[in-house]
Design a protein around this motif. Structure first.
Motif, PDB file in Angstrom:
ATOM      1  N   PRO A  38       0.835  -1.174  -0.044  1.00 55.65           N
ATOM      2  CA  PRO A  38      -0.064  -0.157   0.098  1.00 55.65           C
ATOM      3  C   PRO A  38       0.947   1.191   0.016  1.00 55.65           C
ATOM      4  O   PRO A  38       0.512   2.375  -0.385  1.00 55.65           O
ATOM      5  CB  PRO A  38      -0.915  -0.138   1.323  1.00 55.65           C
ATOM      6  N   THR A  39       2.165   1.030   0.350  1.00 53.93           N
ATOM      7  CA  THR A  39       2.878   2.363   0.617  1.00 53.93           C
ATOM      8  C   THR A  39       3.370   2.553  -0.809  1.00 53.93           C
ATOM      9  O   THR A  39       4.329   3.535  -1.000  1.00 53.93           O
ATOM     10  CB  THR A  39       4.119   2.044   1.710  1.00 53.93           C
ATOM     11  N   ALA A  40       3.484   1.595  -1.813  1.00 56.14           N
ATOM     12  CA  ALA A  40       3.880   2.175  -3.346  1.00 56.14           C
ATOM     13  C   ALA A  40       2.759   2.824  -3.835  1.00 56.14           C
ATOM     14  O   ALA A  40       2.253   2.199  -4.871  1.00 56.14           O
ATOM     15  CB  ALA A  40       4.235   0.567  -3.973  1.00 56.14           C
ATOM     16  N   SER A  41       2.629   4.020  -3.309  1.00 53.30           N
ATOM     17  CA  SER A  41       1.402   4.611  -3.958  1.00 53.30           C
ATOM     18  C   SER A  41       1.755   6.139  -4.477  1.00 53.30           C
ATOM     19  O   SER A  41       2.995   6.477  -4.567  1.00 53.30           O
ATOM     20  CB  SER A  41       0.377   4.806  -2.968  1.00 53.30           C
ATOM     21  N   ALA A  42       0.938   7.003  -4.622  1.00 55.03           N
ATOM     22  CA  ALA A  42       1.267   8.163  -5.139  1.00 55.03           C
ATOM     23  C   ALA A  42       2.106   9.121  -4.507  1.00 55.03           C
ATOM     24  O   ALA A  42       2.781  10.052  -4.865  1.00 55.03           O
ATOM     25  CB  ALA A  42      -0.225   8.981  -5.595  1.00 55.03           C
ATOM     26  N   GLY A  43       1.859   9.097  -3.151  1.00 54.27           N
ATOM     27  CA  GLY A  43       2.669   9.874  -2.163  1.00 54.27           C
ATOM     28  C   GLY A  43       4.416   9.713  -2.478  1.00 54.27           C
ATOM     29  O   GLY A  43       5.204  10.435  -2.525  1.00 54.27           O
ATOM     30  N   ASN A  44       4.461   8.173  -2.044  1.00 53.77           N
ATOM     31  CA  ASN A  44       6.127   7.885  -2.593  1.00 53.77           C
ATOM     32  C   ASN A  44       6.631   7.923  -3.926  1.00 53.77           C
ATOM     33  O   ASN A  44       7.768   8.251  -4.166  1.00 53.77           O
ATOM     34  CB  ASN A  44       6.174   6.540  -1.801  1.00 53.77           C
ATOM     35  N   TRP A  45       5.331   7.963  -4.697  1.00 55.81           N
ATOM     36  CA  TRP A  45       5.942   8.239  -6.356  1.00 55.81           C
ATOM     37  C   TRP A  45       6.522   9.615  -6.359  1.00 55.81           C
ATOM     38  O   TRP A  45       7.296   9.515  -7.086  1.00 55.81           O
ATOM     39  CB  TRP A  45       4.649   7.806  -7.038  1.00 55.81           C
ATOM     40  N   LEU A  46       5.748  10.458  -5.939  1.00 54.88           N
ATOM     41  CA  LEU A  46       6.084  11.822  -6.028  1.00 54.88           C
ATOM     42  C   LEU A  46       7.410  12.133  -5.444  1.00 54.88           C
ATOM     43  O   LEU A  46       8.215  12.878  -5.950  1.00 54.88           O
ATOM     44  CB  LEU A  46       5.044  12.580  -5.388  1.00 54.88           C
ATOM     45  N   THR A  47       7.701  11.470  -4.234  1.00 46.81           N
ATOM     46  CA  THR A  47       8.866  11.755  -3.719  1.00 46.81           C
ATOM     47  C   THR A  47      10.194  11.090  -4.430  1.00 46.81           C
ATOM     48  O   THR A  47      11.091  11.686  -4.721  1.00 46.81           O
ATOM     49  CB  THR A  47       8.781  11.116  -2.026  1.00 46.81           C
ATOM     50  N   SER A  48       9.697   9.797  -4.968  1.00 49.15           N
ATOM     51  CA  SER A  48      10.722   9.116  -5.708  1.00 49.15           C
ATOM     52  C   SER A  48      11.234  10.034  -7.118  1.00 49.15           C
ATOM     53  O   SER A  48      12.191  10.033  -7.404  1.00 49.15           O
ATOM     54  CB  SER A  48      10.356   7.854  -6.213  1.00 49.15           C
ATOM     55  N   GLU A  59       6.401   5.344 -16.478  1.00 44.26           N
ATOM     56  CA  GLU A  59       5.670   4.437 -16.978  1.00 44.26           C
ATOM     57  C   GLU A  59       4.809   3.379 -16.246  1.00 44.26           C
ATOM     58  O   GLU A  59       3.948   2.416 -16.575  1.00 44.26           O
ATOM     59  CB  GLU A  59       6.662   3.444 -17.826  1.00 44.26           C
ATOM     60  N   ILE A  60       4.771   3.784 -14.908  1.00 46.14           N
ATOM     61  CA  ILE A  60       3.893   2.818 -13.917  1.00 46.14           C
ATOM     62  C   ILE A  60       2.522   3.484 -14.207  1.00 46.14           C
ATOM     63  O   ILE A  60       2.220   4.547 -14.058  1.00 46.14           O
ATOM     64  CB  ILE A  60       4.196   3.181 -12.579  1.00 46.14           C
ATOM     65  N   PRO A  61       1.351   2.496 -14.404  1.00 46.47           N
ATOM     66  CA  PRO A  61       0.080   2.771 -14.614  1.00 46.47           C
ATOM     67  C   PRO A  61      -0.426   3.616 -13.427  1.00 46.47           C
ATOM     68  O   PRO A  61      -0.125   3.176 -12.206  1.00 46.47           O
ATOM     69  CB  PRO A  61      -0.622   1.430 -14.753  1.00 46.47           C
ATOM     70  N   LEU A  62      -1.214   4.659 -13.666  1.00 46.51           N
ATOM     71  CA  LEU A  62      -1.692   5.329 -12.431  1.00 46.51           C
ATOM     72  C   LEU A  62      -2.718   4.526 -11.544  1.00 46.51           C
ATOM     73  O   LEU A  62      -2.705   4.614 -10.239  1.00 46.51           O
ATOM     74  CB  LEU A  62      -2.583   6.567 -12.954  1.00 46.51           C
ATOM     75  N   ALA A  72      -4.274   4.505  -3.611  1.00 51.11           N
ATOM     76  CA  ALA A  72      -3.943   4.120  -2.346  1.00 51.11           C
ATOM     77  C   ALA A  72      -5.600   3.722  -1.782  1.00 51.11           C
ATOM     78  O   ALA A  72      -6.570   3.900  -2.574  1.00 51.11           O
ATOM     79  CB  ALA A  72      -3.336   5.213  -1.564  1.00 51.11           C
ATOM     80  N   PRO A  73      -5.781   3.262  -0.642  1.00 46.64           N
ATOM     81  CA  PRO A  73      -7.109   2.902  -0.393  1.00 46.64           C
ATOM     82  C   PRO A  73      -7.793   4.272  -0.341  1.00 46.64           C
ATOM     83  O   PRO A  73      -7.350   5.464   0.190  1.00 46.64           O
ATOM     84  CB  PRO A  73      -6.823   2.479   1.074  1.00 46.64           C
ATOM     85  N   GLU A  74      -9.125   4.200  -0.551  1.00 42.27           N
ATOM     86  CA  GLU A  74     -10.135   5.474  -0.418  1.00 42.27           C
ATOM     87  C   GLU A  74      -9.939   6.202   0.977  1.00 42.27           C
ATOM     88  O   GLU A  74      -9.940   5.726   1.863  1.00 42.27           O
ATOM     89  CB  GLU A  74     -11.456   4.984  -0.751  1.00 42.27           C
TER      90      GLU A  74
END
Length: 287
Positions: A110-120, A138-141, A146-148
């Motif tokens: 669950p932590t491989a989500s948009a927030g950590n994507w932005l940091t990465s 290239e990672i699909p959106l 993350a959970p709603e």
């Protein structure tokens, strides 16, 4: 005329240096353990990001090679997080801290989500690692959802905007417009207003000035982003002492894009470490 924007006071001196050294030592031991298990790769990534921030407390201009190495390690850890969570079996070859490692597949986290994507993504931009930027984009959106209730919907529009920009897909203006509109405090419902206004919205606004090549507006927008960053991190005594406020990661990354794109940057600040912004150490370590 260049504006010098001061960073708020942070604990410095021998104790801060010792903390940074301990943190780095713990991180490197954690990186070595990843070859046996990637079960806690997300927390190892978090430690790597903290390591960069701790280094920037004691080395605000990023003049020391250890600070650049910390940035490279964190960038490599961010890429590794998304690499191992994208597969469910076997192992993945990842270069982290000076060597290539075979890391076991972790499967979705669950932590491989948009927030950590932005940091990465910010770290890859700062390190000018274009191949990793492409891999992240290239990672699909849908894989980043993350959970709603964890993120406002604008976050996904923002990620989509950055992926569209870097991969040169159509619809950039429309997607950026949606990200700006939906990050308005009147629309966003999940992020606290001070977090939204102080840290989350400014990079989107700054990116707008960058992509429109607004030479007159970029530096004022950058200064405003730093003012909001400082205001957020000085709102309480606990925040003032938190090393997370030592650098403005999102604004720094977009300033790196602008610097490489030859936009004039007329703001200097320890929130934007000079040698990270100007990629003075580029090529020092294989990435």
């Amino acid at each position: 005329m260049t504006v010098r924007f001061s960073r708020h006071e942070l604990p410095v001196g021998p104790e801060a240096q010792r903390f940074a050294e301990r943190l780095n030592g713990n991180l490197l031991r954690g990186i070595d353990r990843l070859e046996r298990s990637t079960a806690v790769i997300d927390s190892t990534f978090g430690s790597a990001v903290m390591n960069v921030r701790a280094r920037c407390v004691v080395d605000p201009a990023a003049e020391e090679v250890e600070t650049w190495e910390a940035a490279v390690d964190a960038m490599q850890m961010g890429s590794a997080l998304f690499a191992v969570t994208g597969v469910t079996e076997g192992s993945v070859e990842c270069r982290i801290h000076r060597k290539t490692r075979m890391l076991p597949a972790a499967g979705p986290l669950p932590t491989a989500s948009a927030g950590n994507w932005l940091t990465s993504f910010w770290l890859a931009v700062i390190c000018r690692e274009q191949q990793r930027m492409t891999q992240l984009c290239e990672i699909p959106l849908e894989r980043l959802r993350a959970p709603e209730g964890q993120y406002d919907e604008y976050v996904y529009h923002w990620v989509d905007t950055l992926q569209t920009y870097w991969l040169r897909r159509p619809g950039l203006v429309e997607k950026l417009t949606d990200a700006l509109r939906m990050s308005d405090p009147a629309v966003a419902q999940v992020a606290p207003p001070d977090l939204l206004q102080g840290l989350l919205y400014p990079p989107i606004n700054l990116f707008y000035h960058f992509v429109t090549k607004d030479e007159d507006g970029f530096s004022p927008a950058l200064e405003e982003a730093l003012k909001l960053h400082r205001a957020y991190w000085t709102l309480s005594e606990d925040r003032k002492a938190d090393i997370d406020g030592s650098i403005a990661l999102g604004p720094l990354a977009i300033a790196c894009l602008a610097y490489d794109g030859k936009l004039p940057i007329e703001v200097e600040s320890d929130y934007l470490p000079k040698h990270l912004l100007e990629h003075s150490w580029l090529g020092e370590f294989p990435t």
